[in-house]
Design a protein around this motif. Structure first.
Motif, short mmCIF file in Angstrom:
data_model
loop_
_atom_site.label_atom_id
_atom_site.label_comp_id
_atom_site.label_asym_id
_atom_site.label_seq_id
_atom_site.Cartn_x
_atom_site.Cartn_y
_atom_site.Cartn_z
N HIS A 1 -29.14 -17.92 -4.04
CA HIS A 1 -28.65 -18.95 -4.33
C HIS A 1 -27.77 -19.49 -3.12
O HIS A 1 -27.19 -18.79 -2.29
CB HIS A 1 -27.63 -18.72 -5.57
N CYS A 2 -27.37 -20.94 -3.32
CA CYS A 2 -26.67 -21.49 -2.20
C CYS A 2 -25.46 -21.86 -2.78
O CYS A 2 -25.37 -22.48 -3.95
CB CYS A 2 -27.40 -22.50 -1.32
N PRO A 3 -24.24 -22.32 -2.05
CA PRO A 3 -23.17 -22.87 -2.53
C PRO A 3 -23.35 -24.48 -2.58
O PRO A 3 -22.49 -25.06 -1.99
CB PRO A 3 -22.06 -22.40 -1.74
N GLY A 4 -24.19 -24.75 -3.24
CA GLY A 4 -24.34 -26.53 -3.61
C GLY A 4 -25.88 -26.60 -3.89
O GLY A 4 -26.53 -25.77 -3.81
N ARG B 1 -23.71 -31.36 3.26
CA ARG B 1 -24.82 -30.67 2.69
C ARG B 1 -24.58 -29.30 2.70
O ARG B 1 -23.55 -28.79 3.08
CB ARG B 1 -25.86 -30.95 4.04
N THR B 2 -25.43 -28.78 1.77
CA THR B 2 -25.14 -27.28 1.26
C THR B 2 -25.15 -26.44 2.64
O THR B 2 -24.28 -25.34 2.63
CB THR B 2 -26.38 -26.87 0.43
N ALA B 3 -25.99 -26.57 3.80
CA ALA B 3 -26.13 -25.76 5.00
C ALA B 3 -24.62 -25.49 5.41
O ALA B 3 -24.14 -24.59 5.84
CB ALA B 3 -26.92 -26.39 5.88
N TYR B 4 -23.83 -26.97 5.43
CA TYR B 4 -22.51 -26.78 6.02
C TYR B 4 -21.38 -25.71 5.25
O TYR B 4 -20.65 -25.25 5.61
CB TYR B 4 -21.91 -28.12 5.95
N ARG B 5 -21.79 -25.65 3.84
CA ARG B 5 -20.98 -25.03 2.92
C ARG B 5 -21.36 -23.51 3.26
O ARG B 5 -20.44 -22.51 3.10
CB ARG B 5 -21.39 -25.38 1.54
N ILE B 6 -22.69 -23.04 3.62
CA ILE B 6 -23.00 -21.79 3.87
C ILE B 6 -22.30 -21.27 4.86
O ILE B 6 -21.93 -20.07 5.03
CB ILE B 6 -24.70 -21.64 3.98
N LEU C 1 -25.69 -16.76 -0.69
CA LEU C 1 -25.58 -17.24 0.89
C LEU C 1 -24.10 -17.69 1.10
O LEU C 1 -23.76 -18.68 0.33
CB LEU C 1 -26.61 -18.19 1.39
N GLY C 2 -23.45 -17.43 2.33
CA GLY C 2 -22.20 -17.82 2.62
C GLY C 2 -21.76 -17.39 3.99
O GLY C 2 -22.82 -16.63 4.41
#
Length: 175
Positions: free
Chosen positions: A137-140, A30-35, A163-164
């Motif tokens: 924006h998000c990384p995914g 999931r994108t949240a894990y990338r952030i 976000l990151g």
């Protein structure tokens, strides 16, 4: 009746099992894990919910992240989540208790904006909304309407950015 304890008091394998049950074994994609990649959750702001039989039924973690604006400047924030409750115990107030405990543990005079990916109808009760995240924006992949922020002074929020993880060397405590 829920008992809330610091998440650090719970065996990490039990927390992982709860997260797998609540979100599925593919949750790491999931994108949240990338952030929040490479970051450690913030122990003073993360909690576990135990039921009346002292079984782990829920958890919440908060993470140091940043929104890097278009000029490359990081703006420190806190990411709320995952907020996990065992599927068969949802609707009993465990999630609300966890949210209230974590957000209540943030020092108001040192509070950073808080970000999460979730249902605005539910999280608006704590002041989260998508009004100020339209240029973020998000990384995914992500649903723009589910990228929410809570901030006592929205004027400080950049209108655009990515976000990151909170950058190396950036202080992560509220001194």
């Amino acid at each position: 009746m829920a008992t809330l304890v610091p998440l650090s008091a719970i065996d990490p394998s039990m927390v992982e099992a709860l997260l797998d049950t609540a979100f599925g074994p593919d949750r790491h994609a999931r994108t949240a894990y990338r952030i929040r990649a490479g970051m450690e959750w913030l122990q003073p702001l993360s909690f576990a919910a135990l039921d009346e039989d002292e079984y782990l039924v829920g958890s919440i973690q908060l993470w140091p992240i940043a929104l890097t604006d278009l000029q490359g400047r990081p703006h420190p924030m806190l990411m709320v989540g995952p907020v996990a409750v065992m599927p068969d115990r949802q609707g009993e107030g465990f999630g609300k208790a966890l949210m209230s405990a974590s957000l209540g543990a943030i020092t108001p005079d040192a509070a950073l904006p808080q970000v999460l990916i979730g249902d605005e109808v539910y999280y608006s009760q704590w002041g989260f909304g998508a009004k100020h995240t339209g240029g973020w924006h998000c990384p995914g992949p992500f649903d723009r309407g589910r990228l929410l922020v809570r901030c006592s002074n929205p004027a400080i929020l950049p209108s655009a950015g990515m976000l990151g993880p909170w950058g190396v060397g950036v202080e992560t405590t509220n001194n």
